[in-house]
Motif scaffolding. Structure first.
Motif, mmCIF file in Angstrom:
data_model
loop_
_atom_site.group_PDB
_atom_site.id
_atom_site.type_symbol
_atom_site.label_atom_id
_atom_site.label_comp_id
_atom_site.label_asym_id
_atom_site.label_seq_id
_atom_site.Cartn_x
_atom_site.Cartn_y
_atom_site.Cartn_z
ATOM 1 N N GLY A 1 0.794 -1.220 0.000
ATOM 2 C CA GLY A 1 0.000 0.000 0.000
ATOM 3 C C GLY A 1 0.829 1.275 0.000
ATOM 4 N N PHE A 2 2.169 1.164 0.012
ATOM 5 C CA PHE A 2 3.021 2.360 -0.002
ATOM 6 C C PHE A 2 2.803 3.147 -1.291
ATOM 7 C CE2 PHE A 2 6.969 4.302 -1.577
ATOM 8 C CZ PHE A 2 7.229 5.213 -0.560
ATOM 9 N N GLN A 3 2.716 4.454 -1.150
ATOM 10 C CA GLN A 3 2.574 5.329 -2.310
ATOM 11 C C GLN A 3 3.569 6.482 -2.198
ATOM 12 O OE1 GLN A 3 -1.486 6.606 -2.744
ATOM 13 N NE2 GLN A 3 -2.176 4.633 -3.507
ATOM 14 N N THR A 4 4.284 6.735 -3.277
ATOM 15 C CA THR A 4 5.232 7.837 -3.309
ATOM 16 C C THR A 4 4.478 9.155 -3.367
ATOM 17 O OG1 THR A 4 6.852 6.469 -4.470
ATOM 18 C CG2 THR A 4 7.148 8.855 -4.595
ATOM 19 N N ALA A 5 4.895 10.103 -2.556
ATOM 20 C CA ALA A 5 4.246 11.413 -2.547
ATOM 21 C C ALA A 5 4.495 12.143 -3.866
ATOM 22 C CB ALA A 5 4.786 12.250 -1.387
ATOM 23 N N ALA A 6 3.611 13.054 -4.188
ATOM 24 C CA ALA A 6 3.748 13.834 -5.414
ATOM 25 C C ALA A 6 4.865 14.863 -5.261
ATOM 26 C CB ALA A 6 2.427 14.533 -5.739
ATOM 27 N N GLY A 7 5.437 15.271 -6.403
ATOM 28 C CA GLY A 7 6.437 16.333 -6.395
ATOM 29 C C GLY A 7 7.830 15.838 -6.059
ATOM 30 N N ALA A 8 8.768 16.785 -5.999
ATOM 31 C CA ALA A 8 10.170 16.435 -5.764
ATOM 32 C C ALA A 8 10.384 15.777 -4.412
ATOM 33 C CB ALA A 8 11.036 17.687 -5.888
ATOM 34 N N LEU A 9 9.607 16.153 -3.402
ATOM 35 C CA LEU A 9 9.778 15.531 -2.089
ATOM 36 C C LEU A 9 9.422 14.050 -2.109
ATOM 37 C CD1 LEU A 9 8.532 18.277 0.402
ATOM 38 C CD2 LEU A 9 10.834 17.338 0.208
ATOM 39 N N GLY A 10 8.675 13.623 -3.101
ATOM 40 C CA GLY A 10 8.380 12.205 -3.250
ATOM 41 C C GLY A 10 9.612 11.386 -3.589
ATOM 42 N N GLU A 11 10.701 12.055 -3.980
ATOM 43 C CA GLU A 11 11.949 11.355 -4.279
ATOM 44 C C GLU A 11 12.739 11.012 -3.021
ATOM 45 O OE1 GLU A 11 14.314 13.010 -7.546
ATOM 46 O OE2 GLU A 11 12.715 14.450 -7.936
ATOM 47 N N TYR A 12 12.277 11.434 -1.868
ATOM 48 C CA TYR A 12 13.050 11.312 -0.630
ATOM 49 C C TYR A 12 13.436 9.864 -0.345
ATOM 50 C CZ TYR A 12 14.563 12.990 3.962
ATOM 51 O OH TYR A 12 15.321 13.334 5.056
ATOM 52 N N ASN A 13 12.495 8.939 -0.467
ATOM 53 C CA ASN A 13 12.759 7.542 -0.127
ATOM 54 C C ASN A 13 12.425 6.557 -1.236
ATOM 55 O OD1 ASN A 13 13.742 7.528 2.669
ATOM 56 N ND2 ASN A 13 11.737 8.342 3.221
ATOM 57 N N GLY A 14 11.285 6.757 -1.878
ATOM 58 C CA GLY A 14 10.737 5.733 -2.755
ATOM 59 C C GLY A 14 11.653 5.292 -3.873
ATOM 60 N N LYS A 15 12.392 6.203 -4.468
ATOM 61 C CA LYS A 15 13.168 5.837 -5.653
ATOM 62 C C LYS A 15 14.421 5.025 -5.318
ATOM 63 C CE LYS A 15 15.976 10.035 -6.336
ATOM 64 N NZ LYS A 15 16.180 11.168 -7.274
ATOM 65 N N PHE A 16 14.698 4.844 -4.026
ATOM 66 C CA PHE A 16 15.866 4.063 -3.623
ATOM 67 C C PHE A 16 15.502 2.625 -3.254
ATOM 68 C CE2 PHE A 16 16.935 8.502 -2.581
ATOM 69 C CZ PHE A 16 18.015 8.652 -3.438
ATOM 70 N N MET A 17 14.279 2.227 -3.533
ATOM 71 C CA MET A 17 13.824 0.897 -3.130
ATOM 72 C C MET A 17 14.250 -0.172 -4.134
ATOM 73 S SD MET A 17 10.102 1.881 -1.527
ATOM 74 C CE MET A 17 10.003 2.745 0.048
ATOM 75 N N LEU A 18 15.574 -0.309 -4.277
ATOM 76 C CA LEU A 18 16.161 -1.302 -5.174
ATOM 77 C C LEU A 18 17.617 -1.507 -4.773
ATOM 78 C CD1 LEU A 18 15.856 -3.048 -7.786
ATOM 79 C CD2 LEU A 18 16.793 -1.086 -9.039
#
Length: 424
Positions: free
Chosen positions: A361-378
């Motif tokens: 159910g995790f969802q990345t937040a909108a905008g640049a702040l959404g890059e804080y954690n989600g894009k590192f999940m690999l």
């Protein structure tokens, strides 16, 4: 907002205080790509407030320096261009004096914005401002820890082995015997709960099934890890993950980062207090996931999953110890912990066997702040707990730190787990 304003001042002052023992030369150097200069940390944490708050909410916004938007952007593609990470140490300009002026300027403008939010008609501004400031302060506290670990790596490259703080480390008492605490498991919930702050990767709280397991009551000690070395652990391929074995051989490793044997065969450990004799009772730290996993196999155990770690911490009532920042992990006998599980918080980040991914159910937040954690999940693994360099009040049992398997310049440690003997 008055409480938030005071918290803002405290956090920002503490970051500057961490740089006080250092020269301007110390603050400008970069020891490796993964680390950043102190000067960059001071500027980037300021950039965060200017870019995500002042640019958005300040009337008639004008940047302190137009070039800083690129120079001190870390990884936010939504913001625009970034100075190459590996070249942060080449930024001889701006000077430390200019970076301090940048911090002072942004702090004054933030104070005005916070005051406006507290005044008549400031309710809407306050509602928008408060979560952004809170996130910015949590972000700065993360960089306070990184600043210390990056400085430690930098000073360790110097043949003079200079100390960040020139004071002796007290000899600790003997470490208590490592014991095992059993947990029934079953259907449980993990993830942040309550009204306090959490990062988006700690949500949503969700159910997960755990088989019965046991968790070691303290971290693996230097003495125990030394026994692994002396037993030939770094030369036994059967103990290592395939990638870990290739990693050990390619880098010709035979001990943790910062360990060194002198001409008399005695082991020493580089610390933020300079080089010190290796103390067997203290926690072994600065270990990669590869090393932690190999040690666990050698010890007839395994690494816990992050769900097991959090479930055990909740059941044991783990809270952050009330003690001053030590800048080096304490022995379990002096860590200030109370209860059945020792050193869960405030000594060393603990590797888990869990790959870093979003919760169901995790969802990345909108905008640049959404890059804080989600894009590192690999290609990263989760670490739990906190370290001796984690700022007071920043730790919590739902916190999910993450690093690649080969990373070891952070205060990373080992807590063992195993199948419950009752379920065997």
């Amino acid at each position: 907002m008055n409480v938030l304003s005071e918290h803002y001042r405290q956090v920002r002052r503490h970051t500057l205080a961490l740089a006080e023992p250092l020269s301007d030369e110390d603050c400008g150097a970069q020891s490796m790509t993964d680390a950043s200069p102190v000067k960059w940390h001071l500027a980037h944490t300021t950039w965060f407030f200017e870019t995500f708050i002042l640019e958005r909410l300040e009337a008639d916004f004008v940047p302190f320096h137009t070039a800083f938007r690129v120079l001190f952007n870390s990884y936010y593609n939504g913001i625009g261009e970034k100075h190459p990470r590996a070249q942060r140490g080449l930024l001889t300009r701006p000077s430390m004096a200019e970076v301090r002026a940048y911090r002072s300027n942004v702090d004054a403008r933030m104070a005005s914005l916070l005051a406006a939010a507290s005044g008549p008609g400031g309710a809407d501004l306050q509602a928008e401002l408060a979560p952004l400031v809170t996130l910015g302060l949590q972000h700065e506290q993360q960089h306070q820890e990184l600043l210390l670990t990056d400085v430690k790596h930098l000073l360790a490259q110097n043949p003079l082995l200079p100390a960040y703080l020139a004071q002796p480390l007290q000899l600790p008492p003997a470490a208590p015997a490592l014991q095992w605490l059993a947990f029934e498991g079953g259907l449980c919930e993990i993830g942040h709960q309550g009204a306090g702050f959490c990062f988006d990767n700690e949500l949503p709280r969700h159910r997960q099934y755990l088989a019965p397991f046991e968790l070691a009551t303290r971290l693996v000690s230097n003495g125990e890890y030394l026994a692994f070395i002396e037993a030939g652990g770094y030369h036994d391929a059967s103990l290592w993950l395939a990638e870990g074995w290739d990693w050990v051989r390619s880098q010709q490793l035979a001990a943790p980062l910062y360990w060194r044997r002198d001409g008399q065969g005695q082991w020493h450990e580089f610390t933020l207090y300079g080089e010190q004799p290796l103390v067997p009772a203290r926690p072994a730290c600065h270990l990669s996931l590869f090393e932690a996993d190999a040690y666990a196999r050698w010890a007839g155990a395994r690494l816990p999953t992050e769900a097991e770690w959090e479930y055990a911490a909740e059941r044991a009532g783990v809270v952050e110890p009330a003690q001053a920042l030590a800048l080096h992990p304490r022995c379990a006998g002096e860590s200030g912990d109370r209860g059945s599980l020792l050193q869960m918080l405030g000594q060393g980040w603990q590797w888990t066997s869990s790959s870093y991914a979003g919760y169901p159910g995790f969802q990345t937040a909108a905008g640049a702040l959404g890059e804080y954690n989600g894009k590192f999940m690999l290609n990263q693994y989760v670490l739990r707990g906190s370290s001796c360099a984690t700022p007071a009040g920043h730790a919590r049992i739902s916190y999910r730190n993450f690093f690649p398997a080969g990373a070891r310049w952070q205060f990373t440690a080992i807590r063992l787990a195993r199948q419950s003997s009752a379920a065997a």
